[in-house]
Design a protein around this motif. Structure first.
Motif, PDB file in Angstrom:
ATOM      1  N   ASP A  65       0.829  -1.208   0.000  1.00  0.00           N
ATOM      2  CA  ASP A  65       0.000   0.000   0.000  1.00  0.00           C
ATOM      3  C   ASP A  65       0.867   1.263   0.000  1.00  0.00           C
ATOM      4  O   ASP A  65       0.550   2.243  -0.677  1.00  0.00           O
ATOM      5  N   ILE A  66       1.988   1.215   0.707  1.00  0.00           N
ATOM      6  CA  ILE A  66       2.882   2.380   0.758  1.00  0.00           C
ATOM      7  C   ILE A  66       3.629   2.520  -0.573  1.00  0.00           C
ATOM      8  O   ILE A  66       3.763   3.622  -1.100  1.00  0.00           O
ATOM      9  N   ALA A  67       4.084   1.399  -1.125  1.00  0.00           N
ATOM     10  CA  ALA A  67       4.780   1.443  -2.413  1.00  0.00           C
ATOM     11  C   ALA A  67       3.856   2.007  -3.494  1.00  0.00           C
ATOM     12  O   ALA A  67       4.278   2.816  -4.328  1.00  0.00           O
ATOM     13  N   LYS A  68       2.593   1.617  -3.468  1.00  0.00           N
ATOM     14  CA  LYS A  68       1.621   2.135  -4.453  1.00  0.00           C
ATOM     15  C   LYS A  68       1.417   3.635  -4.254  1.00  0.00           C
ATOM     16  O   LYS A  68       1.384   4.403  -5.215  1.00  0.00           O
ATOM     17  N   PHE A  69       1.290   4.064  -2.995  1.00  0.00           N
ATOM     18  CA  PHE A  69       1.147   5.489  -2.695  1.00  0.00           C
ATOM     19  C   PHE A  69       2.348   6.267  -3.240  1.00  0.00           C
ATOM     20  O   PHE A  69       2.198   7.283  -3.915  1.00  0.00           O
ATOM     21  N   LEU A  70       3.551   5.768  -2.958  1.00  0.00           N
ATOM     22  CA  LEU A  70       4.762   6.468  -3.400  1.00  0.00           C
ATOM     23  C   LEU A  70       4.887   6.485  -4.922  1.00  0.00           C
ATOM     24  O   LEU A  70       5.388   7.454  -5.497  1.00  0.00           O
ATOM     25  N   SER A  71       4.423   5.427  -5.572  1.00  0.00           N
ATOM     26  CA  SER A  71       4.530   5.380  -7.036  1.00  0.00           C
ATOM     27  C   SER A  71       3.661   6.444  -7.700  1.00  0.00           C
ATOM     28  O   SER A  71       3.884   6.789  -8.857  1.00  0.00           O
ATOM     29  N   ASN A  72       2.704   6.985  -6.961  1.00  0.00           N
ATOM     30  CA  ASN A  72       1.861   8.069  -7.478  1.00  0.00           C
ATOM     31  C   ASN A  72       2.330   9.436  -6.994  1.00  0.00           C
ATOM     32  O   ASN A  72       1.610  10.422  -7.129  1.00  0.00           O
ATOM     33  N   THR A  73       3.535   9.477  -6.417  1.00  0.00           N
ATOM     34  CA  THR A  73       4.107  10.706  -5.887  1.00  0.00           C
ATOM     35  C   THR A  73       5.356  11.055  -6.685  1.00  0.00           C
ATOM     36  O   THR A  73       6.124  10.162  -7.043  1.00  0.00           O
ATOM     37  N   ASP A  74       5.560  12.320  -6.957  1.00  0.00           N
ATOM     38  CA  ASP A  74       6.773  12.756  -7.651  1.00  0.00           C
ATOM     39  C   ASP A  74       7.966  12.500  -6.731  1.00  0.00           C
ATOM     40  O   ASP A  74       8.041  13.079  -5.642  1.00  0.00           O
ATOM     41  N   PRO A  75       8.916  11.638  -7.130  1.00  0.00           N
ATOM     42  CA  PRO A  75      10.047  11.312  -6.251  1.00  0.00           C
ATOM     43  C   PRO A  75      10.915  12.524  -5.901  1.00  0.00           C
ATOM     44  O   PRO A  75      11.616  12.516  -4.889  1.00  0.00           O
ATOM     45  N   ARG A  76      10.837  13.576  -6.702  1.00  0.00           N
ATOM     46  CA  ARG A  76      11.610  14.794  -6.396  1.00  0.00           C
ATOM     47  C   ARG A  76      11.059  15.510  -5.168  1.00  0.00           C
ATOM     48  O   ARG A  76      11.728  16.357  -4.589  1.00  0.00           O
ATOM     49  N   LEU A  77       9.841  15.156  -4.742  1.00  0.00           N
ATOM     50  CA  LEU A  77       9.243  15.789  -3.569  1.00  0.00           C
ATOM     51  C   LEU A  77       9.608  15.079  -2.264  1.00  0.00           C
ATOM     52  O   LEU A  77       9.274  15.566  -1.184  1.00  0.00           O
ATOM     53  N   ILE A  78      10.296  13.946  -2.365  1.00  0.00           N
ATOM     54  CA  ILE A  78      10.697  13.226  -1.158  1.00  0.00           C
ATOM     55  C   ILE A  78      11.836  13.991  -0.486  1.00  0.00           C
ATOM     56  O   ILE A  78      12.836  14.313  -1.131  1.00  0.00           O
ATOM     57  N   PRO A  79      11.691  14.300   0.812  1.00  0.00           N
ATOM     58  CA  PRO A  79      12.705  15.104   1.529  1.00  0.00           C
ATOM     59  C   PRO A  79      13.900  14.249   1.993  1.00  0.00           C
ATOM     60  O   PRO A  79      14.018  13.882   3.156  1.00  0.00           O
ATOM     61  N   TRP A  80      14.793  13.914   1.064  1.00  0.00           N
ATOM     62  CA  TRP A  80      15.934  13.048   1.357  1.00  0.00           C
ATOM     63  C   TRP A  80      16.918  13.697   2.315  1.00  0.00           C
ATOM     64  O   TRP A  80      17.123  14.906   2.275  1.00  0.00           O
ATOM     65  N   LYS A  81      17.537  12.849   3.142  1.00  0.00           N
ATOM     66  CA  LYS A  81      18.619  13.255   4.033  1.00  0.00           C
ATOM     67  C   LYS A  81      19.695  12.175   3.972  1.00  0.00           C
ATOM     68  O   LYS A  81      19.414  11.049   3.586  1.00  0.00           O
ATOM     69  N   MET A  82      20.900  12.535   4.379  1.00  0.00           N
ATOM     70  CA  MET A  82      21.977  11.548   4.478  1.00  0.00           C
ATOM     71  C   MET A  82      22.050  11.055   5.923  1.00  0.00           C
ATOM     72  O   MET A  82      21.959  11.861   6.858  1.00  0.00           O
ATOM     73  N   TYR A  83      22.168   9.737   6.083  1.00  0.00           N
ATOM     74  CA  TYR A  83      22.286   9.120   7.405  1.00  0.00           C
ATOM     75  C   TYR A  83      23.603   8.369   7.468  1.00  0.00           C
ATOM     76  O   TYR A  83      24.054   7.807   6.466  1.00  0.00           O
TER      77      TYR A  83
END
Length: 88
Positions: A65-83
């Motif tokens: 369900d989360i993978a499907k949600f993310l697949s409909n989201t522009d990946p450039r909008l994901i707030p990436w950070k380095m860990y």
């Protein structure tokens, strides 16, 4: 070890996304190992893996369900950070 990831809370569901190389999604053992690393960093929440191929297409691996949600989201909008995780 350093990795790119993010912690997201959407529609009252908390989950993490970790960026990986595309070949990881085709190797269940490697994918599971990275998800376990994610649990050690983010806690006991769903860990989704994200891979972008050479054509720029992003694929998600993890709870459907989360993978499907993310697949409909522009990946450039994901707030990436380095860990950084110690290897000890």
């Amino acid at each position: 070890m350093r990795f790119r990831g993010t912690l997201i809370k959407e529609q009252n569901v908390k989950f993490a996304v970790i960026a990986v190389k595309p070949h990881v999604l085709n190797n269940p053992q490697e994918a599971e190992s990275i998800q376990e690393l994610g649990v050690s960093v983010f806690g006991s929440i769903p860990i989704i893996l994200s891979a972008t191929n050479s054509q720029g297409r992003t694929t998600y691996y993890g709870r459907s369900d989360i993978a499907k949600f993310l697949s409909n989201t522009d990946p450039r909008l994901i707030p990436w950070k380095m860990y950084t995780v110690s290897s000890s």
